[in-house]
Design an enzyme around this catalytic site. Structure first.
Site, PDB file in Angstrom:
ATOM      1  N   ARG A   1      47.501 138.996  76.503  1.00 28.86           N
ATOM      2  CA  ARG A   1      46.984 140.187  75.833  1.00 28.86           C
ATOM      3  C   ARG A   1      48.113 141.085  75.333  1.00 28.86           C
ATOM      4  O   ARG A   1      47.914 141.926  74.451  1.00 28.86           O
ATOM      5  CB  ARG A   1      46.045 140.948  76.779  1.00 28.86           C
ATOM      6  CG  ARG A   1      45.277 142.067  76.111  1.00 28.86           C
ATOM      7  CD  ARG A   1      43.924 142.343  76.779  1.00 28.86           C
ATOM      8  NE  ARG A   1      43.972 142.368  78.219  1.00 28.86           N
ATOM      9  CZ  ARG A   1      44.278 143.446  78.955  1.00 28.86           C
ATOM     10  NH1 ARG A   1      44.589 144.590  78.364  1.00 28.86           N
ATOM     11  NH2 ARG A   1      44.271 143.369  80.263  1.00 28.86           N
TER      12      ARG A   1
ATOM     13  N   TYR B   1      34.289 146.410  51.688  1.00 26.16           N
ATOM     14  CA  TYR B   1      33.492 145.420  52.403  1.00 26.16           C
ATOM     15  C   TYR B   1      32.403 146.140  53.188  1.00 26.16           C
ATOM     16  O   TYR B   1      32.645 147.195  53.785  1.00 26.16           O
ATOM     17  CB  TYR B   1      34.395 144.594  53.320  1.00 26.16           C
ATOM     18  CG  TYR B   1      33.677 143.759  54.330  1.00 26.16           C
ATOM     19  CD1 TYR B   1      32.675 142.869  53.942  1.00 26.16           C
ATOM     20  CD2 TYR B   1      33.994 143.849  55.677  1.00 26.16           C
ATOM     21  CE1 TYR B   1      32.004 142.097  54.880  1.00 26.16           C
ATOM     22  CE2 TYR B   1      33.335 143.081  56.618  1.00 26.16           C
ATOM     23  CZ  TYR B   1      32.336 142.211  56.212  1.00 26.16           C
ATOM     24  OH  TYR B   1      31.676 141.454  57.141  1.00 26.16           O
TER      25      TYR B   1
ATOM     26  N   ASP C   1      43.099 147.352  51.642  1.00 27.69           N
ATOM     27  CA  ASP C   1      42.554 146.052  52.028  1.00 27.69           C
ATOM     28  C   ASP C   1      42.947 145.058  50.941  1.00 27.69           C
ATOM     29  O   ASP C   1      42.463 145.133  49.806  1.00 27.69           O
ATOM     30  CB  ASP C   1      41.032 146.144  52.162  1.00 27.69           C
ATOM     31  CG  ASP C   1      40.418 144.869  52.740  1.00 27.69           C
ATOM     32  OD1 ASP C   1      40.981 143.781  52.497  1.00 27.69           O
ATOM     33  OD2 ASP C   1      39.377 144.959  53.409  1.00 27.69           O
TER      34      ASP C   1
ATOM     35  N   LYS D   1      39.738 134.770  55.673  1.00 30.72           N
ATOM     36  CA  LYS D   1      39.494 134.373  54.289  1.00 30.72           C
ATOM     37  C   LYS D   1      40.654 133.530  53.746  1.00 30.72           C
ATOM     38  O   LYS D   1      40.875 132.420  54.196  1.00 30.72           O
ATOM     39  CB  LYS D   1      39.238 135.625  53.451  1.00 30.72           C
ATOM     40  CG  LYS D   1      38.239 136.607  54.059  1.00 30.72           C
ATOM     41  CD  LYS D   1      36.906 135.984  54.426  1.00 30.72           C
ATOM     42  CE  LYS D   1      35.822 136.989  54.758  1.00 30.72           C
ATOM     43  NZ  LYS D   1      36.025 137.788  55.963  1.00 30.72           N
TER      44      LYS D   1
END
Length: 399
Positions: free
Chosen positions: A72, A126, A191, A216
């Protein structure tokens, strides 16, 4: 894995960086392909030394020197992907997360932790990004505006200005230099999921933070989920602290696949963009299509509006996959008002240019003639309208 292993080489072309960034130490390790480290924890007999390193991370957020401690905190495979993406975007650092939304959440939490809870947003974004800002789930408040209204919307507690260009799903573009000027001292987040660093590097236009849904184009094969923020090292340190506390870490297998995806990113984006531009031209000339949106910057995304029922087009494709998401090697089509932007209020969708007849096409690597044959057949049930001039249609090299 120590930071020195990833010391930046002399400037290289983007295509070369895509293949080699994050892999500079492989030869000295006697490896050709990057290794995959799946460990969740790492042994150490020096507990006092580990305590000191953890204290330093808690205080600074700097990537730990020496061997990893716990997954982590950091992972060597994920670190390779972060190094490579930062190189491609031209930033000092990058921090990877389990998804694009986890990445955006971390950015908002960092700014909120400084008492800067207000965000200025430019629609469209988005759909889930829009929802996260509008719903105030993280205690943030948003003011929506167009690019011309950014300066007037900024308040003393504004922590961020957020834009997406080309925008999802209308492919509208904004002038990043003008937006950055309007931001003043407030950080600009861009973005860059649709453009990728192949077509645009927002930091070169003044952005401080670059966001990707790595699911993507960076992954590119529809088989990995992730998000990443490219930024300066100071901001990256705060992001790492949030990631450690909230647990939004990218899995090492995802990091491995994303690093592999970057190696073909320029080839995939350029090939798909050539096909997309061709399809945009054909759609623009088709009397069954009311309007076509294709950005000046290019890219593999095309949006178009039909005169009739868009759901008939979705139901009619056979080669093209009707599915949410984008950026894969195969072509996808979806109806934003029903899926990706359904969570945005209808009035807000419409005011942002997301009409109920808009379809979004993510162009893949298939032959253009096969794709056009499938689209033409799917459009066969659409009504035909007489063309009434350019005002009714967007040029395929326009928005």
């Amino acid at each position: 894995m120590e930071n020195e292993a990833f010391a930046a080489p002399a400037p290289r072309a983007l295509a070369t960086e895509a293949v080699h960034a994050g892999r500079e130490d492989l030869a000295q390790l006697g490896l050709h392909a990057p290794p995959l480290d799946m460990s969740t924890t790492y042994p150490s007999h020096d507990s006092a030394g580990e305590a000191a390193r953890i204290d330093e991370f808690a205080a600074t957020g700097a990537r730990l020197e020496g061997p990893p401690v716990y997954a982590r905190l950091d992972n060597p495979t994920t670190a390779r992907f972060e190094t490579a993406l930062a190189r491609l975007e031209g930033t000092e650092s990058a921090v990877a997360f389990a998804s694009g939304m986890a990445a955006l959440t971390a950015v908002l939490l960092v700014r909120a932790s400084l008492g800067l809870r207000h965000v200025v947003g430019v629609r469209p974004l988005y759909g889930c990004s829009d929802h996260l800002l509008s719903a105030g789930l993280l205690g943030t408040e948003v003011t929506w505006t167009d690019p011309a209204g950014i300066a007037a919307a900024i308040r003393p507690d504004t922590g961020l200005v957020m834009v997406e260009t080309p925008a999802n799903p209308t492919l509208a573009e904004v002038d990043l230099r003008a937006v950055r000027h309007a931001c003043g001292s407030v950080p600009l987040l861009v973005d860059n999921t649709f453009a990728t660093p192949v077509l645009q590097r927002p930091v070169e236009h003044g952005a401080r933070i670059v966001l990707h849904s790595a699911t993507k184009y960076l992954g590119g094969h529809g088989d990995v989920m992730g998000g990443v923020v490219a930024c300066d090292e100071d901001f990256a340190r705060m992001l790492r602290q949030v990631r450690f506390a909230t647990g939004g870490i990218l899995h090492p297998m995802a990091g491995y696949l994303l690093l592999r995806g970057l190696s073909t990113l320029p080839v995939r984006v350029r090939a798909a963009s050539t096909t997309a531009a061709d399809l945009a031209c054909r759609l623009s000339a088709d009397p069954r299509v009311a309007r076509v949106h294709y950005p000046r910057i290019g890219g593999a995304m095309v949006s178009f509006e039909v005169y009739g029922d868009p759901h008939q087009v979705i139901a009619g494709v056979r080669l093209i996959t009707p599915a949410v998401s984008l950026g894969s090697v195969d072509t996808l089509i979806q109806h934003p008002a029903s899926i990706s932007h359904r969570i945005v209020a209808e009035g807000d969708r419409h005011s942002a240019g997301v009409s109920d007849r808009l379809l979004r096409l993510s162009v893949g690597l298939e032959d253009v003639e096969d794709l056009w044959r499938d689209l033409a057949e799917a459009l066969s049930a659409q009504p035909v309208r007489t063309r009434r001039g350019d005002a009714q249609r967007s040029s395929p090299v326009g928005r």
